[in-house]
Design a protein around this motif. Structure first.
Motif, mmCIF file in Angstrom:
data_model
loop_
_atom_site.group_PDB
_atom_site.id
_atom_site.type_symbol
_atom_site.label_atom_id
_atom_site.label_comp_id
_atom_site.label_asym_id
_atom_site.label_seq_id
_atom_site.Cartn_x
_atom_site.Cartn_y
_atom_site.Cartn_z
ATOM 1 N N PRO A 23 0.794 -1.235 0.000
ATOM 2 C CA PRO A 23 0.000 0.000 0.000
ATOM 3 C C PRO A 23 0.829 1.290 0.000
ATOM 4 C CG PRO A 23 -0.722 -1.479 1.759
ATOM 5 C CD PRO A 23 0.471 -2.107 1.121
ATOM 6 N N LEU A 24 1.877 1.343 0.780
ATOM 7 C CA LEU A 24 2.674 2.575 0.844
ATOM 8 C C LEU A 24 3.410 2.813 -0.471
ATOM 9 C CD1 LEU A 24 3.799 5.021 2.311
ATOM 10 C CD2 LEU A 24 5.536 3.529 3.342
ATOM 11 N N MET A 25 4.005 1.767 -1.019
ATOM 12 C CA MET A 25 4.730 1.932 -2.280
ATOM 13 C C MET A 25 3.763 2.351 -3.389
ATOM 14 S SD MET A 25 7.781 -0.174 -4.008
ATOM 15 C CE MET A 25 7.950 -1.090 -2.546
ATOM 16 N N ASP A 26 2.595 1.732 -3.438
ATOM 17 C CA ASP A 26 1.617 2.087 -4.465
ATOM 18 C C ASP A 26 1.115 3.516 -4.282
ATOM 19 O OD1 ASP A 26 1.877 -0.384 -5.669
ATOM 20 O OD2 ASP A 26 0.224 -1.259 -4.546
ATOM 21 N N GLU A 27 0.921 3.916 -3.057
ATOM 22 C CA GLU A 27 0.503 5.299 -2.783
ATOM 23 C C GLU A 27 1.568 6.286 -3.283
ATOM 24 O OE1 GLU A 27 0.537 8.060 1.140
ATOM 25 O OE2 GLU A 27 -0.520 6.161 1.353
ATOM 26 N N GLN A 28 2.818 5.993 -3.011
ATOM 27 C CA GLN A 28 3.895 6.879 -3.456
ATOM 28 C C GLN A 28 4.011 6.891 -4.981
ATOM 29 O OE1 GLN A 28 7.405 5.671 -1.289
ATOM 30 N NE2 GLN A 28 6.837 6.915 0.494
ATOM 31 N N HIS A 29 3.879 5.732 -5.610
ATOM 32 C CA HIS A 29 3.935 5.691 -7.067
ATOM 33 C C HIS A 29 2.796 6.518 -7.672
ATOM 34 C CE1 HIS A 29 6.442 1.703 -7.416
ATOM 35 N NE2 HIS A 29 7.209 2.765 -7.251
ATOM 36 N N ARG A 30 1.591 6.364 -7.134
ATOM 37 C CA ARG A 30 0.449 7.146 -7.636
ATOM 38 C C ARG A 30 0.695 8.643 -7.451
ATOM 39 N NH1 ARG A 30 -2.504 2.678 -5.710
ATOM 40 N NH2 ARG A 30 -2.755 3.635 -3.681
ATOM 41 N N ARG A 31 1.271 9.005 -6.309
ATOM 42 C CA ARG A 31 1.561 10.420 -6.055
ATOM 43 C C ARG A 31 2.582 10.956 -7.065
ATOM 44 N NH1 ARG A 31 3.553 11.052 -0.494
ATOM 45 N NH2 ARG A 31 5.597 10.733 -1.374
ATOM 46 N N LEU A 32 3.599 10.165 -7.393
ATOM 47 C CA LEU A 32 4.578 10.602 -8.395
ATOM 48 C C LEU A 32 3.914 10.794 -9.757
ATOM 49 C CD1 LEU A 32 7.682 8.445 -7.389
ATOM 50 C CD2 LEU A 32 7.321 10.881 -6.970
ATOM 51 N N PHE A 33 3.023 9.884 -10.136
ATOM 52 C CA PHE A 33 2.270 10.049 -11.383
ATOM 53 C C PHE A 33 1.509 11.379 -11.354
ATOM 54 C CE2 PHE A 33 3.234 5.852 -12.558
ATOM 55 C CZ PHE A 33 2.590 5.478 -13.724
ATOM 56 N N ALA A 34 0.806 11.635 -10.261
ATOM 57 C CA ALA A 34 0.003 12.859 -10.148
ATOM 58 C C ALA A 34 0.887 14.103 -10.218
ATOM 59 C CB ALA A 34 -0.803 12.845 -8.850
ATOM 60 N N GLU A 35 2.043 14.057 -9.585
ATOM 61 C CA GLU A 35 2.936 15.221 -9.588
ATOM 62 C C GLU A 35 3.541 15.469 -10.965
ATOM 63 O OE1 GLU A 35 5.690 14.836 -6.334
ATOM 64 O OE2 GLU A 35 4.082 14.936 -4.857
ATOM 65 N N VAL A 36 3.853 14.409 -11.697
ATOM 66 C CA VAL A 36 4.332 14.588 -13.068
ATOM 67 C C VAL A 36 3.227 15.243 -13.901
ATOM 68 C CG1 VAL A 36 5.000 13.377 -15.196
ATOM 69 C CG2 VAL A 36 6.072 12.761 -13.017
ATOM 70 N N ASN A 37 1.989 14.794 -13.719
ATOM 71 C CA ASN A 37 0.867 15.383 -14.449
ATOM 72 C C ASN A 37 0.644 16.845 -14.058
ATOM 73 O OD1 ASN A 37 0.340 13.105 -15.972
ATOM 74 N ND2 ASN A 37 -1.110 12.278 -14.492
ATOM 75 N N GLU A 38 0.821 17.164 -12.787
ATOM 76 C CA GLU A 38 0.690 18.551 -12.338
ATOM 77 C C GLU A 38 1.766 19.426 -12.985
ATOM 78 O OE1 GLU A 38 0.357 21.101 -8.172
ATOM 79 O OE2 GLU A 38 0.871 18.978 -8.093
ATOM 80 N N LEU A 39 2.981 18.907 -13.072
ATOM 81 C CA LEU A 39 4.052 19.646 -13.726
ATOM 82 C C LEU A 39 3.743 19.836 -15.208
ATOM 83 C CD1 LEU A 39 6.850 20.957 -13.820
ATOM 84 C CD2 LEU A 39 7.817 18.654 -14.111
ATOM 85 N N LEU A 40 3.248 18.796 -15.854
ATOM 86 C CA LEU A 40 2.886 18.908 -17.259
ATOM 87 C C LEU A 40 1.830 20.003 -17.456
ATOM 88 C CD1 LEU A 40 2.930 18.005 -20.205
ATOM 89 C CD2 LEU A 40 1.301 16.197 -19.597
ATOM 90 N N ALA A 41 0.822 20.030 -16.603
ATOM 91 C CA ALA A 41 -0.217 21.062 -16.704
ATOM 92 C C ALA A 41 0.381 22.458 -16.536
ATOM 93 C CB ALA A 41 -1.305 20.818 -15.661
ATOM 94 N N ALA A 42 1.281 22.602 -15.588
ATOM 95 C CA ALA A 42 1.918 23.907 -15.358
ATOM 96 C C ALA A 42 2.727 24.335 -16.577
ATOM 97 C CB ALA A 42 2.812 23.844 -14.119
ATOM 98 N N LEU A 43 3.418 23.395 -17.187
ATOM 99 C CA LEU A 43 4.204 23.707 -18.378
ATOM 100 C C LEU A 43 3.299 24.058 -19.559
ATOM 101 C CD1 LEU A 43 6.868 20.924 -17.900
ATOM 102 C CD2 LEU A 43 7.326 23.376 -17.854
ATOM 103 N N ARG A 44 2.206 23.303 -19.704
ATOM 104 C CA ARG A 44 1.251 23.586 -20.786
ATOM 105 C C ARG A 44 0.639 24.976 -20.635
ATOM 106 N NH1 ARG A 44 -1.999 17.892 -21.305
ATOM 107 N NH2 ARG A 44 -0.594 16.976 -22.818
ATOM 108 N N GLU A 45 0.399 25.365 -19.387
ATOM 109 C CA GLU A 45 -0.222 26.663 -19.111
ATOM 110 C C GLU A 45 0.801 27.791 -19.043
ATOM 111 O OE1 GLU A 45 -2.349 25.840 -15.504
ATOM 112 O OE2 GLU A 45 -3.528 24.262 -16.479
ATOM 113 N N ASN A 46 2.067 27.430 -19.279
ATOM 114 C CA ASN A 46 3.149 28.415 -19.267
ATOM 115 C C ASN A 46 3.155 29.240 -17.972
ATOM 116 O OD1 ASN A 46 5.442 29.463 -20.420
ATOM 117 N ND2 ASN A 46 4.337 31.112 -21.450
ATOM 118 N N ARG A 47 3.021 28.543 -16.849
ATOM 119 C CA ARG A 47 3.041 29.224 -15.550
ATOM 120 C C ARG A 47 4.425 29.803 -15.291
ATOM 121 N NH1 ARG A 47 0.112 24.604 -12.032
ATOM 122 N NH2 ARG A 47 -1.699 24.317 -13.368
ATOM 123 N N PRO A 48 4.530 30.713 -14.347
ATOM 124 C CA PRO A 48 5.827 31.353 -14.059
ATOM 125 C C PRO A 48 6.896 30.336 -13.661
ATOM 126 C CG PRO A 48 4.032 32.483 -12.931
ATOM 127 C CD PRO A 48 3.451 31.242 -13.526
#
Length: 150
Positions: A23-48
């Protein structure tokens, strides 16, 4: 330099078959996926740059934390290849540190950082290297404190 555009990349999608069974490893893996997606969104939106930098720093910090947790869990579960796995982690973190330094110097293009995070860390490491031990380990041998630790 590849000079790819953020629009060229699709968000990462977590699938049940990516689960390690811990459970802990899967939770961390899912969080890394979500954070990569958050970074992608920020880059797409050309955030500061400062906002993107903060997302990159958080993602690297969480990656370091995850690698430490994973190495401890693998060791506790008796995985023979833990030292080799730890060396792979070290190399990935060293590459990440070089990319962060280049980002801070304005010498890093989007594609380099995103490919490192999405391809090197998520696709190649989690989904190709980590997955090799998923079926080999008996997580029941890992102390209960690991099962519920957050």
């Amino acid at each position: 330099m590849l000079n790819l555009n953020p629009a060229d990349f699709k968000p990462l999608v977590w699938k049940k078959e990516y689960e390690s069974g811990h459970p802990l490893m899967d939770e961390q893996h899912r969080r890394l996926f979500a954070e990569v997606n958050e970074l992608l969104a920020a880059l797409r939106e050309n955030r500061p740059k400062a906002e993107i930098g903060a997302l990159i720093e958080k993602l690297f910090a969480d990656t370091r934390e995850h690698f430490g947790t994973e190495e401890a869990l693998l060791s506790e579960a008796g995985y023979d290849e833990t030292p080799v796995h730890a060396l792979i982690h070290k190399q990935l973190l060293q590459k990440g540190a070089r990319l962060v330094a280049r980002f801070e110097e304005n010498r890093l293009d989007f594609s380099e950082i995103f490919l490192y995070l999405a391809k090197d860390i998520v696709m190649d490491h989690i989904l190709k290297i980590d997955i090799k031990y998923f079926g080999q380990l008996d997580w029941a041998t890992v102390p209960a404190t690991w099962q519920t630790r957050h």
